[in-house]
Each structure stands twice: as structure tokens, then as C-alpha cells.
Design a protein around this motif. Structure first.
Motif, PDB file in Angstrom:
ATOM      1  N   ALA A 188     -14.751   1.936  -1.920  1.00  0.00           N
ATOM      2  CA  ALA A 188     -13.537   2.745  -2.040  1.00  0.00           C
ATOM      3  C   ALA A 188     -13.275   3.539  -0.766  1.00  0.00           C
ATOM      4  O   ALA A 188     -12.145   3.581  -0.252  1.00  0.00           O
ATOM      5  CB  ALA A 188     -13.662   3.692  -3.237  1.00  0.00           C
ATOM      6  N   VAL A 189     -14.313   4.158  -0.224  1.00  0.00           N
ATOM      7  CA  VAL A 189     -14.152   4.987   0.972  1.00  0.00           C
ATOM      8  C   VAL A 189     -13.893   4.119   2.197  1.00  0.00           C
ATOM      9  O   VAL A 189     -13.169   4.529   3.120  1.00  0.00           O
ATOM     10  CB  VAL A 189     -15.384   5.892   1.161  1.00  0.00           C
ATOM     11  N   GLN A 190     -14.444   2.910   2.218  1.00  0.00           N
ATOM     12  CA  GLN A 190     -14.198   2.025   3.352  1.00  0.00           C
ATOM     13  C   GLN A 190     -12.702   1.733   3.514  1.00  0.00           C
ATOM     14  O   GLN A 190     -12.202   1.644   4.646  1.00  0.00           O
ATOM     15  CB  GLN A 190     -14.958   0.715   3.189  1.00  0.00           C
ATOM     16  N   ASN A 191     -11.989   1.617   2.424  1.00  0.00           N
ATOM     17  CA  ASN A 191     -10.547   1.397   2.513  1.00  0.00           C
ATOM     18  C   ASN A 191      -9.851   2.566   3.195  1.00  0.00           C
ATOM     19  O   ASN A 191      -8.945   2.372   4.022  1.00  0.00           O
ATOM     20  CB  ASN A 191      -9.962   1.193   1.105  1.00  0.00           C
ATOM     21  N   VAL A 192     -10.278   3.781   2.854  1.00  0.00           N
ATOM     22  CA  VAL A 192      -9.698   4.976   3.472  1.00  0.00           C
ATOM     23  C   VAL A 192     -10.055   5.025   4.957  1.00  0.00           C
ATOM     24  O   VAL A 192      -9.197   5.269   5.820  1.00  0.00           O
ATOM     25  CB  VAL A 192     -10.196   6.255   2.760  1.00  0.00           C
ATOM     26  N   ALA A 193     -11.318   4.779   5.272  1.00  0.00           N
ATOM     27  CA  ALA A 193     -11.773   4.837   6.664  1.00  0.00           C
ATOM     28  C   ALA A 193     -11.061   3.801   7.526  1.00  0.00           C
ATOM     29  O   ALA A 193     -10.709   4.073   8.683  1.00  0.00           O
ATOM     30  CB  ALA A 193     -13.287   4.627   6.720  1.00  0.00           C
ATOM     31  N   ALA A 194     -10.842   2.613   6.985  1.00  0.00           N
ATOM     32  CA  ALA A 194     -10.155   1.565   7.748  1.00  0.00           C
ATOM     33  C   ALA A 194      -8.719   1.983   8.068  1.00  0.00           C
ATOM     34  O   ALA A 194      -8.218   1.748   9.174  1.00  0.00           O
ATOM     35  CB  ALA A 194     -10.174   0.262   6.968  1.00  0.00           C
TER      36      ALA A 194
END
Length: 421
Positions: free
Chosen positions: A130-136
Motif C-alpha cells: 500500500a505504501v509503495q503506491n504512495v511512494a512511487a
């Protein structure tokens, strides 16, 4: 002194801030200790005041708090102390409460409002995805230690995410071979209903079959299960001589204790596929003895690991897990890259991180591969018998070193879009 603040309440996270702006004398001392002889000290002239902000997103108060939690924050702070010379490094932390939506909200605020440059640990693969989507979206770096699904270096790989510490393929390949060679040929899986649990069972099942074993079945259970009786009985009735627990710390400890209570340890090998030091410490050698574990780190393996672990123990009052060691190593490597490039622009820093090898107590010659997996050796550990240990944290014998490339999925088999075929 570190600056700290905490917020709490229903639906809110606990956050701690620590700032390390080092004095000239301290910077010089650390530079002498951490810079190889003959190397040039890098500057951060293009950074605004040399300021770098790192967030540690982890499980502070939940079932994996001992394996990750405050220890991960301490590890990040130690890396800032050791490699922050010339920089104004601030470490912030928060509890994602095991919820991907809360993790995403924290990350978005960190990036948009609080100026966080990179996030470390990321305990729990569901939160990691979930956080990887935000970071990307925000072009920010993620340093995964506690997110272990092999999909992070497979179909879900991302240019600015590095899976640093361990993945389910590592764990599966080492454990399957060792247990089958020891006579455990018929496997039954107990799988936590989360992304890493399914990935761990998938990857291990594949390795069991490749090594000539048989998969007798699989029971899926919800996170934080308190009663494993029906699952363990089903596994026993299936005639399995291996009961493999594909779960993290809290569920693993419960399953191990209940398997012993039901007398299953005498009938089958109980294999905790993702156990760590603190799990075995909680269960005790009487129950866990002779269990195999595949790990990237054991505190008592070398003089270097012991020296770092003793420093960590003085701050945390526990010996470090592999997740703690991975947080330190990843944050240290990130800070070196920021200093070398003079920027915290994520794509530039990531290129530098790929360029430089990793040489520390955690990885003697590690490197970041095209699929964003940090390649390093792993170790096959076996839990000591009662009486073999010389202290509370003397829990394992190191059976074998598993070379990095041998226990990672070959790039030729990778589904990561970043890998050129």
C-alpha cells in the motif's frame, strides 16, 4: 539530545522524532571511524542545510513489535549517528497498527507535509504494498526490511523500492532443502491470510516439490489467531511429517506453543518459516530446539555482528533481529549515497545506491540487483538444545552459509518489469 513527540488516540499513530545534528568534533570522529583509509570524505553541498528526514514505519505495539517495532527505530537512529556526519538527519517513526490504509495515510502526510525523504522497515507486506503506491507517486525511496513477500522483487517491483533484508523465496529455498534432507518429506502448511503468508507458502511449496518432497495440504487462518487446534489436528490427520507455519512473530509463537502442548512435536517437524530471534527467545529452547531457520543475520556469528549487537542491546535491552540489522544497514547505505551525491533526489540517490557495494556487519559484499533485491549471503540456523546455550540470547548454531545468488530467484526467472530479458 533527540527531540521526541507522541500523539495517540483511536485511529491515530504514535510518532517519535529524533534529530541528529552532529557537532564538528563528533562528525570528525565518526568520519574517521566510518571512512576507509585513503577515501575522500563526501560533502552534501547541494542539500539544504544538509537536512535528511527518514521515516520508520513499523509495528510499535502489535504482535511483531519485538521483531521490528522500537528496535527498528533504534537501528535507524544508530545508522544516523554512525553515518550522519555532515548531515542534519532526523528520524521519525510511526505505528501503522497493522492496517494498510493507516500506513498509506501516514506515508502521504510524511511526504507531503513533513518532508520525509525515505521510509525504512515497513513491517508487513500488506502495508508495504500500500505504501509503495504512495511512494512511487511521490518519487520517494522505500527501504524494506520487514516486508518480505517475494513479489516486491517480482511482479510488484518498483524503481525506488529496495527489498533489503529477506524475502519469501530466500526463506523457502533454504528451509525446504534443509528439512527434506533431514527426513521431512511430507509437508502441511498453516498459512496466515496475508500477502506474505500466501507468498511464503507458494514459494516453499515450489521448493518442496523441486527437492522431491510432497505437499499434503494447506490451512489458511486469520492474523492473530489464538486457537490453532483445528488446524494442527488437520495437519496431523493428513499424515504430514512437517508442519510449516507461514506467519510472522505473534502467530508463529502461538502455533509453536500449541503444537508442543498437543504433542505434535514428537510426530512431525514443526518448521516456523519466518521466525526470528525474539520468537525463539519467547518460545524457549525446550519447545523450539532443533528447528531450522533461514536468516540473513545472527548476532553471535562474527566479531562484527557481536560488536554491533552489544551496542544495540545497550539501547534496546534485547538482542537484534535480522529486521533490526537490515534497517540499520539500509539506512546507513542510503545516507552514504545522499552524502556522495549531495542531494536527496530519489532517482539520483538510488543510482548511487546501486553503484556502491554494501560492506558492513550485515552484508560483506552486498549489492542491489536490477529487480531491486539487495543480494547478500543467508545462513541456515538450527535452534540449540536446552543446556547448549551459554546465555539467554545464545539460541542458534550456524549450520551453513548460503551464498546470496544461490538463494535468490534467478533474474532469468524474474517477473519484475525492470529486468531486461
Amino acid at each position: 539530545m533527540p527531540r521526541t513527540s507522541e500523539t495517540g488516540g483511536d485511529g491515530e499513530e504514535t510518532m517519535v522524532h529524533s534529530r541528529f545534528k552532529l557537532s564538528a568534533a563528533t562528525c570528525l570522529a565518526i568520519a574517521v571511524l566510518s571512512t576507509p583509509v585513503g577515501a575522500q570524505t563526501e560533502t552534501a553541498s547541494n542539500l539544504s542545510g544538509g537536512r535528511v528526514k527518514i521515516g520508520v514505519l513499523t509495528d510499535i505495539a502489535g504482535p511483531t513489535a519485538m521483531a521490528n517495532g522500537k528496535g527498528s527505530v533504534i537501528a535507524a537512529e544508530m545508522a544516523a549517528e554512525d553515518f550522519g556526519a555532515g548531515l542534519d538527519v532526523e528520524v521519525v517513526s510511526a505505528d501503522h497498527q497493522g492496517k494498510p490504509d493507516i500506513g498509506s495515510q501516514i506515508a502521504a502526510r510524511w511526504f507531503d507535509v513533513e518532508g520525509v525523504d525515505a521510509i525504512a522497515d515497513m513491517q508487513g507486506s500488506p502495508i508495504g504494498f500500500a505504501v509503495q503506491n504512495v511512494a512511487a507517486q511521490k518519487s520517494k525511496i522505500m527501504l524494506l526490511s520487514g516486508s518480505t513477500s517475494s513479489d516486491f522483487n517480482g511482479k510488484a517491483c518498483s524503481p525506488l523500492t529496495v527489498q533489503w533484508t529477506v524475502d519469501t523465496y530466500n526463506l523457502a529455498k533454504g528451509a525446504a532443502k534443509a528439512v527434506i534432507e533431514a527426513g521431512g518429506t511430507k509437508w502441511y502448511f498453516l498459512t496466515v491470510d496475508q500477502a506474505y503468508g500466501h507468498a511464503l507458502t507458494r514459494d516453499t511449496s515450489e521448493q518442496v516439490k523441486l527437492n522431491g518432497g510432497q505437499v499434503a495440504g494447506n490451512s489458511v487462518f486469520p492474523p492473530n489467531t489464538s486457537d490453532f487446534a483445528s488446524f494442527l489436528l488437520t495437519a496431523s490427520n493428513a499424515g504430514a511429517n512437517v508442519i510449516a507455519v507461514a506467519a510472522s512473530s505473534g502467530d508463529t509463537v502461538t502455533a509453536l506453543k500449541q503444537a508442543d502442548e498437543f504433542g505434535l512435536s514428537a510426530k512431525a517437524k514443526i518448521v516456523p518459516l519466518q521466525s526470528v530471534l525474539t520468537d525463539v527467545h519467547a518460545v524457549g529452547l525446550k519447545i523450539a530446539h532443533d528447528a531450522y531457520e533461514v536468516s540473513p543475520f545472527y548476532w553471535d556469528r562474527t566479531p562484527e555482528t557481536r560488536a554491533w549487537a552489544e551496542r544495540f542491546y545497550a539501547k534496546a535491552n534485547i538482542m537484534p533481529t535480522s529486521f533490526h540489522a537490515g534497517v540499520y544497514s539500509s539506512v546507513a547505505h542510503y545516507l552514504k549515497a545522499v552524502k556522495a551525491t549531495g542531494t536527496h533526489e530519489a532517482p539520483i540517490v538510488m543510482k548511487q545506491m546501486e553503484k556502491e557495494r554494501v560492506h558492513d556487519f550485515f552484508a560483506s559484499d552486498g549489492y542491489i540487483r536490477a529487480d531491486r533485491k539487495m543480494i547478500h549471503d543467508m545462513y541456515l540456523l538450527r535452534v540449540k538444545k536446552p543446556g547448549e546455550n551459554k546465555g539467554d540470547w545464545d539460541l542458534y548454531n550456524v549450520v551453513q552459509t548460503l551464498p546470496g545468488e544461490s538463494v535468490n530467484r534467478p533474474l532469468s526467472e524474474s517477473s519484475c518489469p525492470l529486468v531486461k530479458k
